[in-house]
Design an enzyme around this catalytic site. Structure first.
Site, PDB file in Angstrom:
ATOM      1  N   ARG A   1     -14.738 -19.608  14.818  1.00  0.00           N
ATOM      2  CA  ARG A   1     -16.035 -19.493  14.818  1.00  0.00           C
ATOM      3  C   ARG A   1     -16.561 -18.047  14.652  1.00  0.00           C
ATOM      4  O   ARG A   1     -17.541 -17.673  15.171  1.00  0.00           O
ATOM      5  CB  ARG A   1     -16.525 -20.023  16.341  1.00  0.00           C
ATOM      6  CG  ARG A   1     -16.211 -21.662  16.466  1.00  0.00           C
ATOM      7  CD  ARG A   1     -17.014 -21.993  17.711  1.00  0.00           C
ATOM      8  NE  ARG A   1     -16.738 -23.261  18.089  1.00  0.00           N
ATOM      9  CZ  ARG A   1     -16.580 -23.916  19.506  1.00  0.00           C
ATOM     10  NH1 ARG A   1     -16.890 -22.966  20.259  1.00  0.00           N
ATOM     11  NH2 ARG A   1     -16.189 -24.996  19.761  1.00  0.00           N
TER      12      ARG A   1
ATOM     13  N   ARG B   1     -22.897 -18.514  15.853  1.00  0.00           N
ATOM     14  CA  ARG B   1     -24.312 -18.181  16.685  1.00  0.00           C
ATOM     15  C   ARG B   1     -24.371 -16.832  17.282  1.00  0.00           C
ATOM     16  O   ARG B   1     -25.295 -16.324  17.904  1.00  0.00           O
ATOM     17  CB  ARG B   1     -24.646 -19.243  17.720  1.00  0.00           C
ATOM     18  CG  ARG B   1     -24.895 -20.477  17.004  1.00  0.00           C
ATOM     19  CD  ARG B   1     -25.238 -21.615  18.109  1.00  0.00           C
ATOM     20  NE  ARG B   1     -23.855 -21.827  18.808  1.00  0.00           N
ATOM     21  CZ  ARG B   1     -23.918 -22.824  19.899  1.00  0.00           C
ATOM     22  NH1 ARG B   1     -24.861 -23.399  20.161  1.00  0.00           N
ATOM     23  NH2 ARG B   1     -22.516 -22.970  20.379  1.00  0.00           N
TER      24      ARG B   1
ATOM     25  N   ARG C   1     -29.843 -19.653   9.679  1.00  0.00           N
ATOM     26  CA  ARG C   1     -29.923 -20.827  10.477  1.00  0.00           C
ATOM     27  C   ARG C   1     -31.268 -21.087  10.312  1.00  0.00           C
ATOM     28  O   ARG C   1     -31.720 -22.305   9.914  1.00  0.00           O
ATOM     29  CB  ARG C   1     -29.260 -20.821  11.649  1.00  0.00           C
ATOM     30  CG  ARG C   1     -29.523 -22.084  12.361  1.00  0.00           C
ATOM     31  CD  ARG C   1     -28.908 -23.313  11.937  1.00  0.00           C
ATOM     32  NE  ARG C   1     -28.945 -24.307  12.869  1.00  0.00           N
ATOM     33  CZ  ARG C   1     -30.095 -24.970  13.373  1.00  0.00           C
ATOM     34  NH1 ARG C   1     -31.343 -24.623  12.634  1.00  0.00           N
ATOM     35  NH2 ARG C   1     -30.198 -26.012  14.143  1.00  0.00           N
TER      36      ARG C   1
ATOM     37  N   ASP D   1     -18.153 -27.806   9.226  1.00  0.00           N
ATOM     38  CA  ASP D   1     -17.949 -28.522  10.499  1.00  0.00           C
ATOM     39  C   ASP D   1     -16.944 -29.609  10.310  1.00  0.00           C
ATOM     40  O   ASP D   1     -16.550 -30.154   9.161  1.00  0.00           O
ATOM     41  CB  ASP D   1     -19.075 -29.274  10.876  1.00  0.00           C
ATOM     42  CG  ASP D   1     -19.019 -29.363  12.605  1.00  0.00           C
ATOM     43  OD1 ASP D   1     -18.619 -30.748  12.847  1.00  0.00           O
ATOM     44  OD2 ASP D   1     -19.180 -28.749  13.197  1.00  0.00           O
TER      45      ASP D   1
ATOM     46  N   TYR E   1     -14.777 -38.356  17.940  1.00  0.00           N
ATOM     47  CA  TYR E   1     -16.343 -38.026  17.677  1.00  0.00           C
ATOM     48  C   TYR E   1     -16.858 -39.601  17.154  1.00  0.00           C
ATOM     49  O   TYR E   1     -17.929 -39.796  17.641  1.00  0.00           O
ATOM     50  CB  TYR E   1     -16.450 -37.068  16.793  1.00  0.00           C
ATOM     51  CG  TYR E   1     -16.557 -35.607  17.522  1.00  0.00           C
ATOM     52  CD1 TYR E   1     -17.570 -35.093  18.370  1.00  0.00           C
ATOM     53  CD2 TYR E   1     -15.468 -34.701  17.532  1.00  0.00           C
ATOM     54  CE1 TYR E   1     -17.667 -34.056  18.944  1.00  0.00           C
ATOM     55  CE2 TYR E   1     -15.355 -33.615  18.009  1.00  0.00           C
ATOM     56  CZ  TYR E   1     -16.433 -33.116  18.658  1.00  0.00           C
ATOM     57  OH  TYR E   1     -16.520 -31.876  19.292  1.00  0.00           O
TER      58      TYR E   1
END
Length: 358
Positions: free
Chosen positions: A29, A33, A42, A79, A155
């Protein structure tokens, strides 16, 4: 398209247990963020999916950490849930809640409707890979990735993240036949997906079995590991004149290293609960390792960061016939101060050469 030649191949050689001068480092990652420039990009994109599906913006985000830090690899910004989205499950990212699927897979009819995803629906990913390779201009390798068939299935059934995996485990226990069918489809799709990334320019690929560790012993060997192995067996292992390393990472899978090594990956990612020196002994240096600093170390201040980086490198020990790529034991926290990352990268690069024989 002719792609630039690689100038720094330390990461690829480390994955393959070849001689290098220092331990390379990248961070799971690393494009994300915790960086203000990511947040700005973003916001400009308007949503996570709009960002991920725009090759130019995905390229920009991928390159952002490399402008700040002396990292030894870029990793594609995407992703793991692009595959079920391409299968028609309707992926969206809800603010404050994470990913959600509009059409989760819960019944026999749902499972029977599943089919291998059309790779044309994922062309935006492959376009991003090619663009990133071009923009990197050979500075460092580009890593492509996908989720493991089991993790993707979690998921798909839960419809979102889960604390107890009740729905997916209910299906697994009550209808193992349906779970195996889903995993077979996921494995075939994942192999096609990673091969297309390799053909587009990815120079190493990683399979994230993020939820493999929620399975009990024997069920991991039935529902997760064999399908990761199917993916690995189907991958392109040489491209553009060199070997393409494959990395398998099972979070919470430290107790199964002897089993995981049989999947055929060149290197294993391990979380922070694993001692790297003991892990090497257990698999007799037959694979490289990636890891495994606790991401929360980054909140302990400079002395703690440098001390814990050295501990990880000391644990691995003299590289010898092994291979070590420094990383976290899971993804970087969104609250991490970028200055802490600079300290980590500096310590890895300055402390690690002593473990590599001249």
């Amino acid at each position: 398209m002719s792609l630039p030649q690689l100038k720094n191949d330390t990461l690829l050689r480390s994955f393959l247990r070849q001689k290098v001068d220092y331990t390379p480092v990248w961070l799971m990652r690393q494009a994300g963020r915790y960086l203000a420039e990511y947040q700005a990009t973003r916001a400009h994109a308007g949503s996570f999916m709009a960002l991920a599906q725009n090759p130019e913006l995905a390229c920009e985000v991928t390159l952002q950490p490399l402008r700040r830090f002396d990292l030894d690899a870029a990793i594609l910004f995407s992703d793991i849930l692009t595959i079920p989205d391409a299968m028609g499950l309707g992926l969206d990212f809800v603010a404050g809640e994470g990913p959600r699927f509009a059409h989760p897979v819960r019944t026999e009819a749902d499972v029977m409707k599943l089919s291998v995803a059309d790779m044309s629906r994922l062309q935006y990913v492959f376009d991003a890979v090619s663009l990133i390779r071009k923009e990197l201009d050979g500075k460092v390798p580009l890593i492509g990735f996908a989720g493991s068939p089991w993790t993707i299935a979690c998921y798909m059934v839960e419809g979102q993240g889960s604390d107890d995996y009740r729905l997916v485990k209910s299906l697994m226990y009550s209808r193992p036949d349906l779970m195996h069918r889903m995993l077979e489809i996921n494995a075939e799709t994942t192999a096609l997906y990673l091969n297309a990334q390799i053909q587009a320019g990815a120079q190493a690929v990683m399979i994230f079995d993020s939820w493999g560790g929620v399975l009990s012993d024997s069920l991991f060997q039935e529902f997760s590991l064999p399908y990761t192995k199917r993916v690995v067996d189907a991958l392109i292992r040489h491209n553009d004149g060199r070997q393409v390393p494959v990395v398998a990472f099972t979070k919470g899978g430290g107790q199964w290293l002897e089993d995981i090594v049989t999947c055929g990956a060149d290197a294993l990612g391990v979380d922070w609960t694993v001692n790297l020196g003991k892990a090497r002994q257990r698999v007799q240096d037959t694979v490289g390792f990636q890891g495994n600093l606790d991401p929360m170390t980054m909140f302990g201040g400079e002395q703690a960061i440098r001390s814990q980086v050295r501990r990880v490198l000391d644990d691995f020990g003299p590289v010898g016939a092994g291979g070590h790529v420094f990383n976290f034991g899971h993804g970087i926290s969104r609250f991490t101060d970028p200055a802490a990352v600079s300290i980590l990268v500096d310590e890895v690069h300055t402390y690690s050469p002593q473990f590599h024989t001249p």
